[in-house]
Design an enzyme around this catalytic site. Structure first.
Site, PDB file in Angstrom:
ATOM      1  N   SER A   1       0.801  -1.188  -0.080  1.00 46.97           N
ATOM      2  CA  SER A   1      -0.009   0.179  -0.145  1.00 46.97           C
ATOM      3  C   SER A   1       0.961   1.192   0.057  1.00 46.97           C
ATOM      4  O   SER A   1       0.579   2.161  -0.550  1.00 46.97           O
ATOM      5  CB  SER A   1      -1.057  -0.068   1.223  1.00 46.97           C
ATOM      6  OG  SER A   1      -1.522   1.316   1.365  1.00 46.97           O
TER       7      SER A   1
ATOM      8  N   TRP B   1       2.399   1.674  -3.390  1.00 50.85           N
ATOM      9  CA  TRP B   1       1.314   2.110  -4.401  1.00 50.85           C
ATOM     10  C   TRP B   1       1.154   3.595  -4.120  1.00 50.85           C
ATOM     11  O   TRP B   1       1.050   4.364  -5.330  1.00 50.85           O
ATOM     12  CB  TRP B   1      -0.259   1.634  -3.873  1.00 50.85           C
ATOM     13  CG  TRP B   1      -1.355   1.949  -4.895  1.00 50.85           C
ATOM     14  CD1 TRP B   1      -1.679   1.209  -5.968  1.00 50.85           C
ATOM     15  CD2 TRP B   1      -2.124   3.143  -4.668  1.00 50.85           C
ATOM     16  NE1 TRP B   1      -2.606   1.911  -6.467  1.00 50.85           N
ATOM     17  CE2 TRP B   1      -2.992   2.910  -5.623  1.00 50.85           C
ATOM     18  CE3 TRP B   1      -2.103   4.135  -3.629  1.00 50.85           C
ATOM     19  CZ2 TRP B   1      -3.931   4.045  -5.989  1.00 50.85           C
ATOM     20  CZ3 TRP B   1      -3.111   4.987  -3.759  1.00 50.85           C
ATOM     21  CH2 TRP B   1      -4.061   4.992  -5.032  1.00 50.85           C
ATOM     22  N   HIS B   2       1.322   4.228  -3.225  1.00 43.68           N
ATOM     23  CA  HIS B   2       1.326   5.797  -2.994  1.00 43.68           C
ATOM     24  C   HIS B   2       2.395   6.520  -3.659  1.00 43.68           C
ATOM     25  O   HIS B   2       2.204   7.662  -3.998  1.00 43.68           O
ATOM     26  CB  HIS B   2       1.089   6.213  -1.481  1.00 43.68           C
ATOM     27  CG  HIS B   2      -0.359   5.801  -0.926  1.00 43.68           C
ATOM     28  ND1 HIS B   2      -0.776   4.747  -0.449  1.00 43.68           N
ATOM     29  CD2 HIS B   2      -1.313   6.755  -0.838  1.00 43.68           C
ATOM     30  CE1 HIS B   2      -1.920   4.800  -0.027  1.00 43.68           C
ATOM     31  NE2 HIS B   2      -2.324   6.038  -0.180  1.00 43.68           N
ATOM     32  N   GLY B   3       3.479   5.671  -3.799  1.00 41.45           N
ATOM     33  CA  GLY B   3       4.575   6.547  -4.334  1.00 41.45           C
ATOM     34  C   GLY B   3       5.792   5.584  -4.398  1.00 41.45           C
ATOM     35  O   GLY B   3       6.121   4.734  -3.573  1.00 41.45           O
TER      36      GLY B   3
ATOM     37  N   PHE C   1      -0.413   9.075  -7.978  1.00 36.72           N
ATOM     38  CA  PHE C   1      -0.384   7.814  -7.490  1.00 36.72           C
ATOM     39  C   PHE C   1      -0.957   6.873  -8.097  1.00 36.72           C
ATOM     40  O   PHE C   1      -1.746   7.150  -8.767  1.00 36.72           O
ATOM     41  CB  PHE C   1      -0.894   7.900  -5.774  1.00 36.72           C
ATOM     42  CG  PHE C   1      -0.183   8.935  -4.919  1.00 36.72           C
ATOM     43  CD1 PHE C   1       1.298   8.945  -4.986  1.00 36.72           C
ATOM     44  CD2 PHE C   1      -0.876   9.583  -4.160  1.00 36.72           C
ATOM     45  CE1 PHE C   1       1.814   9.901  -3.966  1.00 36.72           C
ATOM     46  CE2 PHE C   1      -0.441  10.770  -3.403  1.00 36.72           C
ATOM     47  CZ  PHE C   1       0.681  10.710  -3.292  1.00 36.72           C
TER      48      PHE C   1
END
Lengths: 494, 495
Positions: B326, B329-331, B495
């Site tokens: 996770s 996934w954000h960066g 993102f």
């Protein structure tokens, strides 16, 4: 019921739009000098004056009225490019039917800047002009011509730029309508520019014509066409400009401008070619090295322009009766304001009390006096100075008595309190809470106090302590002391 | 085009008007055209990429469905898994290439350099396509749902393409599951005045959060976080607290506008934020924050890994895998990985110490349903979440290190000497920022029991119009926008 529901959507949108226009107007910084144009009686102006700051502070419509009975409005705005002047003219012609339009020529010169910004002027320049126009198709066209497409909405919705002004909105921002302008767009500068570079106090001689910016030429021709369409005589004006700002480039471009004017039957009044013959002196009549005129310079140039206009286009002219009255009334207000400004300029330079009080007479001031220790000037004849302005208590006979005085120059109201003991006096006036105190030296004390809205302004020194309030904006204009116990010259000490 | 732009203000009403004029059976085509126009207003070339992902997942659906018809069970399962694997490999491959290649490459370079060796592969000079993480996940959920036979494959390519590109939620979510959104695209919605009003109220609230709160806070946060070395102690604390509200307002506003826009046209998108800062534990926070992403990871990763119905150690491993991914996934940066890891660790620790905690509360005779106990948990959770945001927001490791070592300097005078008013916001803007955060919390709190849009609906027309007008003009006047100021892009687009 269902149909009624759908009517609510347009009704809501209309309400929001109206409010939006109102709010945008509040947040748009006001330049009443220009927007007051909309208050001029319809079809009352003989001449429209257009151009940049050289026009705005160069030609005084009140001088044209005083000497030539010509009614005019000065729509000059700092650095205004010719294309905006064109849209200003279009806007003006919606309300007025002038016989002559005078266009100041300097911004036909501006080549380097427009090239630098890709055929546009700087944002600040655009905003000074465009944000003053009432919402209309003409304004939309003016924006389209003046700014790159991607900036259009920024000028269309001015709130986008100015909404952040919520932090410093003033009462004047909420005034929707302007009053009739006294100065008619003219912006006066009262200082004289002095420089040691003597060689700069002259003009450049035109050598060979230099090409103008194509966008400027294009809009100049549009102005010519618009004037023709409305049967208006166009006059190009060049205010006197020395070498401080006027380069050889400018002189050569001016030559091209004159040729362009000639081709289009436009009259030209170039002060640089005859300034010496009319008593104009660069050393006395400029306000800065940027070539702007000072008050005296303006008077000379305006007078010559007025005479020229009268001689060429307004012989045997008659002004409508209603208009004459309005202009006479405005002119007397103008005179009064000018006198007041003159008095303010002098009063600040006054060294002695009699001089000061003499100038103060003609101004809307509130004079507050509180004596500390002694203000009798026992052995000297001061009371004449005071009695001349209406303060008649014979304080000279009351050695070391307390003394308070209030004088309202606007209404003529006078109040004096003299006592051998301490005196307190409190009163309200407009937004001001004023409390005064005087304790003469007769009884133990020696104190002077003049508090306005809780703040002390009295100099609290021996003799008369003065606090002067400007009644126009209810601010403290001046505070000083005069030693009326020992100083026979009555010198002002700030 | 951004939601908070004049372009969207014109685009949206036009799309809606044409949508309702168009005969119902062709509406999805209009929405598809509008959605691609919306996406291409950022960069037309990336639309090709989205189209490719659409095509791959579309084919995967059709092929999986075809395999379903096979009678040989072994072959059937093998084929189905093959199509799923292909769809995932291709889509995640694209995502990896655009988003993670340079990150992994740089990480390898650092490791190799550390050991004095050379790493020869250069970075690619590509720009991250807008919303790629969102639409890739949404498209993959479709492949998975068809595989699990939760939904039948969509044979109408245009309709499926609309599912992937539906403009309200295309670039920043909510990430819809195909079982929820795809069937809606075939339904015919009549224009409904009340529904439109609800949608518009939601859009208005979203814009308010973005323009008035998030962008104002951003001015302070950016000033501090772009030059943290100039600040210390409470200034860093204030900036970090501000960031937690900035990112919440920013992201939830996007979801609100997306849900509201879809609602006007009749579509129902899932709730994405549910008062996250009132959570009483990290686990609860994740049930309230970016709910659609949490749901995706839960359904397509956590449960397949075994969820919590496995040995404790495996369970903890599953939690850590979900949160590490996770974060990623954000960066594509180690900051995000650490941020994810922190949330994972917080959860593992809370589960590990649950019994101990229970004992303590019992021993101290703390009533668990008392207000103060709940408040204590809310505050602790907020502090932990806020602490993790430092890793999320800091520009690099050096900054993170500086902030962590200078965060605890005791300098309370910054609250009194006016120095907070010179950091991106003046005194007026700073105070307005504080007031608007309190207002946001108040509205969130009220919304626990009452739906504000329902309350407004019941009021007299003057109150209703007054409320709408007030919100609109509050935004216009007190919004943090305007020329000379680039509206900060919605944080979550990359993102």
């Amino acid at each position: 019921m269902k149909e009624y529901k759908f009517l609510k959507i347009p009704a809501f949108l209309i309400a929001v739009t109206c409010l939006f226009v109102l709010v945008s107007n509040v947040f748009n910084p006001k330049r009443p000098r220009i927007t007051a144009f909309y208050e001029e009686p319809k079809n009352s102006l003989d001449v429209i004056l257009l151009g940049s700051s050289y026009m705005a502070n160069g030609i005084n419509p009140n001088v044209l009225w005083e000497h030539n009975k010509i009614t005019s409005y000065n729509l000059g705005v700092g650095s205004q490019p010719i294309w905006i002047s064109y849209f200003f003219l279009k806007e003006a012609l919606k309300y007025q039917t002038p016989k002559v339009v005078v266009l100041e020529a300097y911004y036909l010169h501006d080549l380097k800047n427009y090239k630098k910004y890709d055929n546009y002027a700087l944002e600040a320049t655009n905003r000074r002009s465009l944000d003053q126009l009432n919402f209309s198709l003409n304004k939309i066209q003016a924006i389209q011509a003046s700014v790159p497409t991607e900036e259009f909405w920024d000028y269309f919705f001015t709130i986008n730029k100015y909404h952040d002004r919520w932090k410093n909105l003033l009462q004047k921002d909420f005034q929707i309508n302007n009053e009739l302008s006294v100065y008619k767009g003219f912006s006066k500068v009262n200082r004289t520019f002095v420089d040691t570079r003597i060689e700069k106090y002259g003009v450049k001689i035109e050598n060979k014509p230099k090409a103008l910016h194509p966008k400027s030429v294009d809009y100049f021709k549009k102005i010519v066409a618009l004037c023709r369409e409305h049967n208006i005589q166009l006059v190009l004006l060049k205010t006197p400009m020395s070498q401080f700002v006027y380069s050889q480039d400018h002189a050569d471009t001016m030559m091209a401008i004159k040729e362009l004017a000639n081709e289009n039957d436009v009259d030209v009044l170039d002060f640089n070619s005859f300034y010496r013959n009319i008593g104009f002196d660069f050393k006395k009549h400029m306000s800065d090295q940027g070539g702007h005129l000072n008050g005296e310079g303006t008077k000379i140039v305006s007078k010559i322009l007025g005479d020229s206009l009268e001689m060429n286009y307004f012989q045997n002219k008659r002004t409508k009766i209603g208009v004459t009255e309005i202009w006479n009334d405005t002119f007397s207000k103008y005179k009064k304001l000018e006198n007041a400004k003159w008095a303010v300029a002098r009063i600040k330079k006054s060294k002695t009390l009699p001089e000061y009080l003499n100038y103060a007479k003609s101004l809307d001031l509130l004079v507050l006096i509180s004596v500390l220790d002694d203000g009798s000037g026992q052995y000297r004849n001061y009371h004449k100075t005071f009695s001349e302005i209406g303060l008649t208590s014979e304080l000279n006979k009351k050695f070391r008595w307390s003394y308070l005085a209030i004088k309202n120059n606007k209404t003529g109201y006078v109040k004096e309190i003299v006592d051998s003991v301490a005196i307190n006096h409190t009163f309200h006036m407009g937004k001001l809470d004023i409390s005064m105190l005087s304790i003469g030296g007769n009884k133990a004390g020696n104190r002077s106090s003049i508090k306005i809205n809780g703040k002390e302004y009295s100099k609290n020194k021996r003799g008369h302590n003065f606090v002067i309030v400007n009644l126009k904006d209810e601010t403290v204009f001046d505070a000083f002391n005069v030693d009326t116990h020992g100083d026979n010259k009555l010198i002002i000490k700030r | 085009m951004l939601f908070n732009s004049i372009a969207y203000l014109i685009y949206f009403p036009v799309v809606v008007a044409v949508y309702f004029i168009t005969p119902a059976k062709y509406r999805y085509i209009w929405l598809l055209i509008s959605s691609y126009y919306f996406y291409m207003s950022w960069s037309p070339k990336y639309a090709v990429l989205m189209l490719f992902s659409t095509l791959v997942t579309y084919l995967s659906g059709v092929l999986i469905q075809r395999s379903n018809l096979k009678e040989n069970l072994k072959n059937k399962e093998f084929e189905k898994k093959l199509w799923v694997a292909l769809s995932f490999t291709i889509n995640l491959g694209i995502l990896f290439f655009f988003k993670y290649f340079n990150f992994i490459n740089e990480s390898f370079t650092s490791v190799f350099n550390y050991f004095g060796m050379n790493w020869w592969i250069p970075n690619f000079d590509v720009l991250l396509p807008v919303g790629i993480s969102f639409y890739t996940f949404q498209a993959l959920s479709y492949t998975m749902d068809v595989y699990r036979e939760d939904i039948k494959a969509e044979h109408n390519f245009a309709k499926y393409a609309l599912f992937v590109s539906f403009f309200p939620q295309l670039v920043a979510g909510p990430i819809e599951k195909s079982t929820h959104l795809l069937p809606q695209l075939s339904k015919h919605y009549k224009f409904n005045y009340e529904r439109m009003k609800e949608g518009l109220i939601l859009i208005g609230w979203g814009l308010f959060k973005k323009i008035v709160i998030a962008d104002r806070l951003a001015a302070f946060v950016n000033t501090v976080y772009n030059n943290p070395n100039q600040f210390e102690g409470f200034t860093l604390v204030v900036a970090t607290v501000f960031f937690s509200f900035q990112i919440y307002c920013d992201f939830s506003s996007y979801s609100d506008i997306a849900i509201g826009s879809a609602k006007v046209m009749g579509f129902d998108l899932m709730e994405n934020f549910k008062r996250p800062y009132f959570s009483k534990s990290i686990a609860e926070f994740w049930r309230r924050w970016h709910i659609s992403l949490g749901g995706w990871f839960r359904d397509y990763l956590y449960f397949p890994l075994g969820g919590n119905r496995v040995k404790k150690i495996i369970w903890y491993r599953n939690i850590m895998i979900v949160f590490l991914l996770s974060g990623l996934w954000h960066g594509a940066s180690w900051n995000f990985v650490i941020w994810g890891a922190l949330h994972g660790v917080f959860q593992v620790l809370s589960f590990e110490f649950a019994t101990f905690n229970k004992g303590i509360t019992k021993f101290l005779k703390i009533r668990k349903n008392s207000f103060s106990y709940k408040l204590y948990n809310v505050v602790i959770t907020f502090v932990l979440v806020d602490f993790a945001w430092i890793f999320f927001r800091a520009n690099n490791f050096a900054d993170t290190k500086y902030i962590l070592t200078h965060l605890f300097k005791f300098n309370p005078w910054v609250f009194f000497d006016g120095s907070l008013y010179n950091i991106g916001l003046d005194e007026y803007d700073f105070k307005l920022a504080i007031i608007s955060i309190l207002f946001l919390l108040f509205i969130d709190l009220v919304q626990r029991k009452y739906k504000l849009s329902d309350w407004i609906k019941e009021q007299h027309i003057f109150v209703r119009w007054g409320t709408y007008g007030f919100v609109i003009f509050f935004m216009i006047i007190f919004g943090y926008y305007g020329s000379g100021y680039d509206a900060t892009e919605f944080i979550y687009f990359q993102f």
